[in-house]
Every structure is written in C-alpha cells, then in structure tokens.
Design an enzyme around this catalytic site. Structure first.
Site, mmCIF file in Angstrom:
data_model
loop_
_atom_site.group_PDB
_atom_site.id
_atom_site.type_symbol
_atom_site.label_atom_id
_atom_site.label_comp_id
_atom_site.label_asym_id
_atom_site.label_seq_id
_atom_site.Cartn_x
_atom_site.Cartn_y
_atom_site.Cartn_z
ATOM 1 C CB THR A 1 -0.934 -0.011 1.286
ATOM 2 O OG1 THR A 1 -0.104 0.143 2.520
ATOM 3 C CG2 THR A 1 -1.827 -1.083 1.426
ATOM 4 C CE LYS B 1 -9.762 14.792 14.931
ATOM 5 N NZ LYS B 1 -8.546 14.811 13.842
ATOM 6 C CD1 TRP C 1 -14.729 15.104 13.994
ATOM 7 C CD2 TRP C 1 -14.762 13.199 13.198
ATOM 8 N NE1 TRP C 1 -13.992 14.213 14.962
ATOM 9 C CE2 TRP C 1 -14.191 12.824 14.368
ATOM 10 C CE3 TRP C 1 -15.266 11.782 12.591
ATOM 11 C CZ2 TRP C 1 -13.296 11.614 14.877
ATOM 12 C CZ3 TRP C 1 -14.365 10.826 12.870
ATOM 13 C CH2 TRP C 1 -13.403 10.564 13.982
ATOM 14 C CD GLU D 1 -4.421 -2.418 3.567
ATOM 15 O OE1 GLU D 1 -5.158 -1.963 2.453
ATOM 16 O OE2 GLU D 1 -3.699 -1.427 4.119
HETATM 17 P P1 ADP Z 1 -3.487 3.214 -1.232
HETATM 18 O O1 ADP Z 1 -3.673 3.580 -0.118
HETATM 19 O O2 ADP Z 1 -2.117 2.568 -1.745
HETATM 20 O O3 ADP Z 1 -3.333 4.273 -2.607
HETATM 21 P P2 ADP Z 1 -5.509 1.589 -1.705
HETATM 22 O O4 ADP Z 1 -6.267 1.387 -2.905
HETATM 23 O O5 ADP Z 1 -5.382 0.297 -0.898
HETATM 24 O O6 ADP Z 1 -4.511 2.005 -1.804
HETATM 25 O O7 ADP Z 1 -6.610 2.666 -0.937
HETATM 26 C C1 ADP Z 1 -7.647 2.248 -0.120
HETATM 27 C C2 ADP Z 1 -8.236 3.526 0.450
HETATM 28 O O8 ADP Z 1 -8.844 4.348 -0.664
HETATM 29 C C3 ADP Z 1 -9.297 3.255 1.300
HETATM 30 O O9 ADP Z 1 -9.112 3.032 2.503
HETATM 31 C C4 ADP Z 1 -10.327 4.485 1.191
HETATM 32 O O10 ADP Z 1 -9.657 5.532 2.109
HETATM 33 C C5 ADP Z 1 -10.133 4.911 -0.311
HETATM 34 N N1 ADP Z 1 -11.301 4.733 -1.242
HETATM 35 C C6 ADP Z 1 -11.169 3.562 -1.946
HETATM 36 N N2 ADP Z 1 -12.461 3.353 -2.502
HETATM 37 C C7 ADP Z 1 -13.117 4.578 -2.181
HETATM 38 C C8 ADP Z 1 -14.224 4.932 -2.396
HETATM 39 N N3 ADP Z 1 -15.254 4.464 -3.163
HETATM 40 N N4 ADP Z 1 -14.879 6.147 -1.866
HETATM 41 C C9 ADP Z 1 -13.925 6.940 -0.831
HETATM 42 N N5 ADP Z 1 -12.804 6.487 -0.473
HETATM 43 C C10 ADP Z 1 -12.257 5.382 -1.302
#
Ligand code: ADP
Length: 544
Positions: A185, A439, A444, A330
C-alpha cells in the site's frame, strides 16, 4: 463428522486452465508497450503462462520466491502473473509511479529475486537495479528487437526467455494457503506495507468479485480494466474475467481519456473499471468530441469517492450504469459495491442516485462494522460514524514481515483507517480517511462530501478540501480548486454553488485556485502535500 466432498485446492493457475480449456478462443486484446494493438486468446495465454512457469523453474526460481513485475496491463503481464503463481512463486507488483526511493525500499523489503518490466520503464529499472542486490534476473517484456540498451545484470527479452520452454509444463503442487501475490500500500503514514495474498484468497475474491451484484462478470462481457494490475490486484479482474471467459481489453501504457475512448469504441467494451480521475478525463474528452458510448453498459468506479456529477453524467447522458465501489489493497481489494437493492428499485432516480453515491454494501465474504474510539460497536443507523473495521477470507490478517500490527485486533478485525456510517440497509458511506477528517468546534466535517459537491460546479475540474488550523474552531475547511481549461469562476460562485447543499457550518472559509492538485501513485488526491502547502493558510476569519 467431516463432509465427504473433494479437497480441490483453490489455486490461481486453475483459473487460467479453465479459461484456456472452456473459453480458449475468447480474446485478450492489448495495447502493447511497443505501441501496436496485439491480439491473443485464453488458449494461447494459458500455454504461454506454462512456458513462463517452466522458464522460471529451470532458471532456479521456486516456491516462495518473490518475482517483481513493473508493467502495464497487457496479456504478457497476465501470463507472467499466472506463470509465477504456477511454480508457487509470488508475483510482486511494483507501482512505477512511486518515487525511486520508495521502489527501492519496497523491492528490498520484499527481497525480490527477478524483475519483469515493460520497456517503458527501462531507464527507471536501470536506476534502481544497483540498489536492489537480491534481483538476479531482469526480463524485459518484449522481443529481442526491442530489448532496451540498459546496464543491468542478466537482462533477457521475455520472448527469448520463454522461447523454448514447454507449454505443457506441469504446475507445481502446493497448498491453497501458499502465498501468491504481494502488493504494497502506498503508506501515506510510515513506510509502505506489504499485503500478501494467498492462492485461496485470490480465488475466493475472484468468486466474490464476479458475482452478479458485485462486478457481475459474464462471458458475454468485454472488460477493459483501466485500473492497473499494479494497483490493488487490478480489482480482481485479472482473475474474475478469465473465470467467466470474458473478453479482456488491456490498455497498456495509454490511460488518457482519448486513448481509453478509442478502445471502448473499437473493441466494443461493455464493462470497464477505474478511479474517478480517469473518468473525469474521459468525460471531458467526450464533451469536447461529442462522442457517445453505445456499447458500454457498466462502469465500476472506486479507489476514491466518486462525485455525484460523474455518476449522473454516465447514467443520464450516456446511459451507462455506474457501480460505485470501495475497497483497499488489504481487502484484495473489494469491500463494498453500490448495486441497487430490490427495495430501492421503485424510487425516483434522484433518490436512487443518493444511494449510488454511497460506497455500497458488502458482498458475502466481507463482514463490516463501525466502532467508536473505545472500540464499541456503533449503530447501523446511517448517522453514527466511526472507524470502519472489516473481516473476511480475502482480507489481510497481517502485513508482510509483521509491520503495522496495530491495524489488526484480537478478534480478527482489520481497522481500515476509514471513518464511515452504515445505514440500516447495509449501505456504507465513507466520511473520510481518519487522518483527513476535519475537526471543527468538536464536530467532524467530511472533506469528501464537500469535494464531491464542488466538482459538480460546471467550471470545476477537480476539488480538494483540507482542514486548516483556526484559533476558535480548532480547524476550518479550505477548498482548493482546479478550474476546467478556459472556464472561469470566483470564490463567491463556488461558495454560492455549495450553499444549501451542505450544512452552513461546513461552508469552506476560503477557496484557493491552483493549476494542479497533486495525486498519489494510485491516483488519489495527495492531502499530505496539500496540508504541507496550505496548512498554514491564514483564514479570513482567523482573527475574529
Ligand atoms: P493506497 O492507499 O495505496 O492508495 P488503496 O487502494 O488500498 O491504496 O487505498 C484504499 C483507500 O482508498 C481506502 O481505505 C479509502 O480511504 C479509499 N477509497 C477507496 N475507494 C473509495 C471510495 N469509493 N470512496 C472513498 N474512498 C475510497
């Protein structure tokens, strides 16, 4: 008493065997790194995957070896994944958009033993090679004629590497829990962390992803995964598509709106998947050219929150159904998908759209709950928000080499780091990444929600909201905007547009206009960089 059913291990290479045998003539069309469109099919891809496996085996690679790939979405990349998996090796996707230091860190952390790369990345590979001593073989995903002239040890052209390898090579035998893939990640806090998929988790996830209310992958589909294979397992499409024998259209290095449109049109693509920024670019391109999307039926959008305007434009103007999805590396990566439930089918479109803007509901195989700071479960009432935790057979139970243990609790829940609400029907809405939440006066504010409304303004190309310190309110929102080329709008226009669409106290204190918003290696707004640049911005009300 145990059941009397066969112990058929869930191994990834069985997917390509199935596709080769039962959907052999179904095509995989790629825009190659060399340029031309190349056509193959599952029969050929199955054979070549076995040749990759044999070539690796005779070169001394074996069970548990991490074999890196730095490559675009192409048929060769798919063959490489399956070939590596078939000897019990671990395909490790390197994201070429990462900084050099991060790539070096990741490859060393993984102790990669070989690297398969597209020639596009030859210079990058040459730069990092001296710093990754564990890599003893470099395979350029091309033929001898295109072999790049770079100084790396044991460089070979892919077509030479597999030339006289056997296409009936027998896959190695091992347990379904064997590691199969590795993806880091981006690690916005701390170092990147490795997620280690197993054969079992990948096969189960493809089954979960493919089903009708998730991605709904069918044999008659022609699927274009714009989402790169180096981003979160290509959202399972490199497994789910061959499982069903769907035609694959692989976009190679060209991911701009015009190039994607060309493939959607010429290959008559019915389903495609990518992060919102790709669709912003495509929709702007369509607006300019006047092109339509007569073949496309569905588009899967995730990776970051999808603005309402994108969903609405696809559905109303182009008659393409949008599935908004949420997930993370993950989670293999799909966590929730926004297919409409039966009880919503009769609602007026505007109300259905409210649901489509949410991040969706979990398919079978994903358990989900929200908790407060004391880890107490919060109600599923669509109002209470808290940290989102997940559990399931294709969700990580630890990071590679024991990093980031705090994210996993004793009951097997993984803390996503996202803050969310869950409504009584199971639709989840992401409020923010926990670290991006604003915040203000003890309450929030969701940066995501303001951003998504702001991009609905006709002059706005992209928008980001961050919290900026405020003496009275703790933090207040600052809206950062990129205007569309040639468009003009001032602070008052933008705030006027938000007026009535968000709570009064959510209203950004200030709007700043920039030429570009920085993105992460996976195409998300880079809030850390924005906070560095604008974090000390003095708000007009700060002196009150
Ligand atoms: P990286 O963090 O390496 O870019 P990831 O694809 O694993 O890779 O990121 C996951 C994160 O992306 C999620 O925990 C979330 O915060 C965000 N995310 C993914 N899809 C969405 C979505 N449809 N709406 C909002 N946030 C999203």
């Amino acid at each position: 008493m145990l059941g009397l059913m066969q112990d058929w291990p869930l191994l990834v290479h069985k997917i390509i065997d199935h596709a080769a045998l039962y959907h052999g003539d179904r095509e995989i069309v790629s825009r190659s790194a060399e340029g031309p469109i190349v056509r193959t099919n599952y029969r050929e891809t199955g054979r070549r995957a076995r040749r990759v496996a044999h070539a690796l085996d005779r070169a001394g690679f074996a069970l548990g070896d991490r074999i890196a790939t730095m490559a675009w979405n192409t048929a060769r990349h798919i063959e490489t994944w399956y070939g590596i998996a078939g000897i019990g090796g671990i395909y490790h996707t390197l994201n070429p958009r990462l900084f050099l230091d991060q790539l070096v860190y990741i490859a060393n952390h993984a102790e990669d033993k070989a690297l398969f790369f597209d020639t596009t990345f030859a210079k990058l590979v040459e730069q990092i090679a001296p710093k990754i001593p564990s890599i003893r073989l470099y395979v350029a995903l091309t033929n001898r004629g295109h072999l790049p002239d770079i100084d790396v040890p044991n460089l070979v052209a892919y077509e030479d590497f597999i030339a006289d390898a056997r296409d009936d090579f027998a896959w190695k035998e091992f347990d379904e829990h064997t590691a199969c893939g590795l993806c880091y990640t981006s690690g916005t806090t701390g170092n990147p962390k490795g997620v280690l998929y197993s054969h079992r988790s990948n096969v189960l996830h493809a089954l979960i992803a493919g089903h009708a209310d998730a991605q709904g992958v069918r044999n008659i589909d022609t699927i274009l995964p714009v989402v790169p294979m180096f981003h979160a397992n290509a959202w399972a499409l490199a497994f789910a598509a061959p499982m069903a024998g769907a035609k694959l259209v692989m976009p190679g290095p060209k991911l701009d709106g015009a190039s994607i449109y060309e493939l959607l049109d010429t290959e008559q693509v019915t389903m495609t998947a990518a992060v919102p920024t790709v669709w912003l670019s495509l929709l702007q391109d369509l607006e300019k050219t006047g092109h339509t999307l007569p073949h496309l039926k569905r588009v899967l959008i995730g990776g970051s929150a999808c603005p309402r305007s994108i969903i609405e434009t696809f559905e109303k103007k182009y008659d393409v159904e949008v599935t908004h999805a949420w997930g993370m590396t993950e989670m293999s990566p799909l966590g929730t998908l926004g297919s409409l439930k039966a009880k919503l089918a009769g609602l007026p479109y505007e109300q259905q759209l409210d649901y489509k803007c949410k991040q969706g509901h979990p398919p079978f195989g994903v358990e989900m709950k929200i908790v407060d700071d004391d880890n107490r479960e919060l109600p599923r009432d669509g109002k209470a928000f808290g940290r989102l935790k997940v559990r399931g057979p294709s969700i990580a139970k630890a990071y590679f080499r024991g990093e980031g243990v705090d994210a996993f609790d004793d009951e097997g829940w993984f803390d996503t780091g996202d803050v969310a609400t869950v409504d009584p029907d199971g639709y989840m809405t992401i409020t923010d990444r926990a670290k991006d939440v604003i915040k203000s006066g003890g309450e929030w504010i969701s940066s995501i929600e303001i951003e998504n409304i702001a991009v609905g303004h006709p002059a706005v190309a992209e928008a980001a909201v961050i919290g900026v310190p405020h003496p009275k309110w703790d933090e207040r929102p600052l809206l950062i905007v990129v205007l569309k080329p040639g468009a003009s709008a001032g602070k008052e226009d933008i705030l006027g547009y938000l007026n009535g669409k968000i709570a009064k106290w959510w209203m950004p204190e200030e709007v700043v206009f920039v030429d570009e918003i920085p993105h992460t290696a996976t195409g998300k707004i880079q809030k850390t960089a924005l906070r560095e640049r604008f974090g000390k911005h003095r708000l007009p009300t700060a002196a009150e």
